[in-house]
Design a protein around this motif. Sequence first.
Motif, PDB file in Angstrom:
ATOM      1  N   VAL C 129      19.803-108.719  20.615  1.00 20.37           N
ATOM      2  CA  VAL C 129      19.265-107.377  20.360  1.00 20.37           C
ATOM      3  C   VAL C 129      19.254-107.156  18.863  1.00 20.37           C
ATOM      4  O   VAL C 129      20.178-107.550  18.156  1.00 20.37           O
ATOM      5  N   GLN C 130      18.182-106.558  18.372  1.00 19.84           N
ATOM      6  CA  GLN C 130      18.064-106.365  16.937  1.00 19.84           C
ATOM      7  C   GLN C 130      17.272-105.101  16.632  1.00 19.84           C
ATOM      8  O   GLN C 130      16.158-104.926  17.112  1.00 19.84           O
ATOM      9  N   GLU C 131      17.898-104.245  15.856  1.00 22.77           N
ATOM     10  CA  GLU C 131      17.237-103.026  15.389  1.00 22.77           C
ATOM     11  C   GLU C 131      16.549-103.351  14.068  1.00 22.77           C
ATOM     12  O   GLU C 131      17.126-104.068  13.246  1.00 22.77           O
TER      13      GLU C 131
ATOM     14  N   LEU D 108      19.329 -98.004  22.740  1.00 27.74           N
ATOM     15  CA  LEU D 108      19.440 -99.322  23.379  1.00 27.74           C
ATOM     16  C   LEU D 108      19.959 -99.177  24.819  1.00 27.74           C
ATOM     17  O   LEU D 108      19.458 -99.839  25.742  1.00 27.74           O
ATOM     18  N   THR D 126      10.789-100.254  17.377  1.00 25.23           N
ATOM     19  CA  THR D 126      12.117-100.008  17.939  1.00 25.23           C
ATOM     20  C   THR D 126      12.908-101.308  18.043  1.00 25.23           C
ATOM     21  O   THR D 126      12.525-102.333  17.478  1.00 25.23           O
ATOM     22  N   TRP D 127      14.019-101.301  18.744  1.00 25.44           N
ATOM     23  CA  TRP D 127      14.822-102.473  19.037  1.00 25.44           C
ATOM     24  C   TRP D 127      13.951-103.632  19.546  1.00 25.44           C
ATOM     25  O   TRP D 127      13.055-103.419  20.361  1.00 25.44           O
TER      26      TRP D 127
END
Lengths: 163, 163, 163, 163
Positions: C129-131, D108, D126-127
Amino acid sequence: MEGQPVISVIGSSAPPAETYELARQVGRLLARAGCTVVCGGKGGVMEAVCRGVAEEKGFSLGLLPAGIEEANPYVTLPLSTGLGEVRNVAVVSSGDAVISIGGAFGTLSEIGFALKLGKPVIALNTWSVQEPGAEPPLLQASTPEEAVKLALEKAGKEHHGGR
Amino acid sequence: MEGQPVISVIGSSAPPAETYELARQVGRLLARAGCTVVCGGKGGVMEAVCRGVAEEKGFSLGLLPAGIEEANPYVTLPLSTGLGEVRNVAVVSSGDAVISIGGAFGTLSEIGFALKLGKPVIALNTWSVQEPGAEPPLLQASTPEEAVKLALEKAGKEHHGGR
Amino acid sequence: MEGQPVISVIGSSAPPAETYELARQVGRLLARAGCTVVCGGKGGVMEAVCRGVAEEKGFSLGLLPAGIEEANPYVTLPLSTGLGEVRNVAVVSSGDAVISIGGAFGTLSEIGFALKLGKPVIALNTWSVQEPGAEPPLLQASTPEEAVKLALEKAGKEHHGGR
Amino acid sequence: MEGQPVISVIGSSAPPAETYELARQVGRLLARAGCTVVCGGKGGVMEAVCRGVAEEKGFSLGLLPAGIEEANPYVTLPLSTGLGEVRNVAVVSSGDAVISIGGAFGTLSEIGFALKLGKPVIALNTWSVQEPGAEPPLLQASTPEEAVKLALEKAGKEHHGGR
């Protein structure tokens, strides 16, 4: 929706006919007063109050446990909360005051949560609840008119503010 | 923990002294019977029941609304659920039977949810609740011994099964 | 249960075989370290971690969405929370640290809630997961040993305190 | 509200200015399309989308964690759910489709719950989330126009039915 309180209405999904009519009349009166009505969105008392609201062209929001296919046909905006019975908390928390009409076990849980949250709870032919040695926690009404009058009075005191 | 029921105990965080002692005795008796005790993990009745359980070297689980710094000092396993008052649902759902001792508004919400979920609810000096025209929904006990006996009997019928 | 952290383990109910074995090994290592393990109590990664814990005679708590008939056969204490998928919040909130292994959509919701609650989240072959423009939020581990070591280190810093 | 879908919009309460403007434009477009917009009711992306909706005289519902004093000034109907962060589940469950704009950890968790519930999730800056070996679960949009178009297309397929 500005300036008028939000009133939550709780009660059984399988009430006797006379309780259904009480709820329908409560819905009519709340809509005439310009209130937004929040309920659990299903049948019985929930259907009746939404029906009364619809008859007066008011606005009702139904917070459903799961899918909106369970919604009664009169609710203005049915929402699928995905919360199961936890949605009971949201139903009573949403109101500036709560009117309880008839009712089964789920209604009792809603009465408890409403009181816990400090909401005024108006009782119309519903559960009687009494803690040993304490004041009766519910405000008794004997007609839809009285229930709505009490709800509006009490809601005014902890209002949605400038909205 | 095999073979013995889980019993949920609910009640006020600020009970009178005699209610505290009732809860402590309930805790002792449940631990002697080998039950796992689930409660809300905070003070008052919750502390008393955990204290009784600890005195008999039993096991108690405390489901806290937020951080475990609110846990009483006697709970065996305090858990921070992050659910706020929604944790009330988990407290009563976890038990094969529920014992209600004293109690305030949160307890009333738990009684409602427990009944909604079909759990046997034993009343020991707690709320009286009555729906118009229906059977009284709570099983009355007048002593800790009677409350625990009733809870074990009723829990057995809808038991944790082969566990 | 005094003095050792609570570790939450999350992951898919239908993982590939190698992910199952990773989770089982994580369970063994956590039990050897004296940790209490919390998970969702069902199959797949949840079963595997409970199985590893049971092999080392540790203690696992399974927070189930609904009835305990869904519990895997290895969980020490299965609890029926009655919360549906909302129980995901309680699973991650309960831990001093969270280990995510494999995983499907429910696991992703748990990762989000864990991060929101400020929990350290250790990733073992799980979601990335990456913002945009932010630091990677998960702590990467490549073996069960490394995952447990990281979890214990991070859990120690925001510990269950004097318990 | 008949016949048009409900669209949930999620995102951070503290976005950069350009993300705020994206969300505001999404709000305008959704209102023009006649959609009901559901969000978390607070600041940042939630405020921006409600602001856009208000500019086009549409209807937005804000599901707040606790009191409505946290509501942004543009939301049509702010509701105090009393659910804390659990309200995230209701926000995404309410929509026929979900648009995620920017976002922090709470976002998230909402993406995870939305996917778990089988909702189409449209990603606008976004994410990025990726499960090892699986298809990318989010539908990418590069402009507000594209995001709204995708949301309406996907929402139509699992619609509020005859409502």
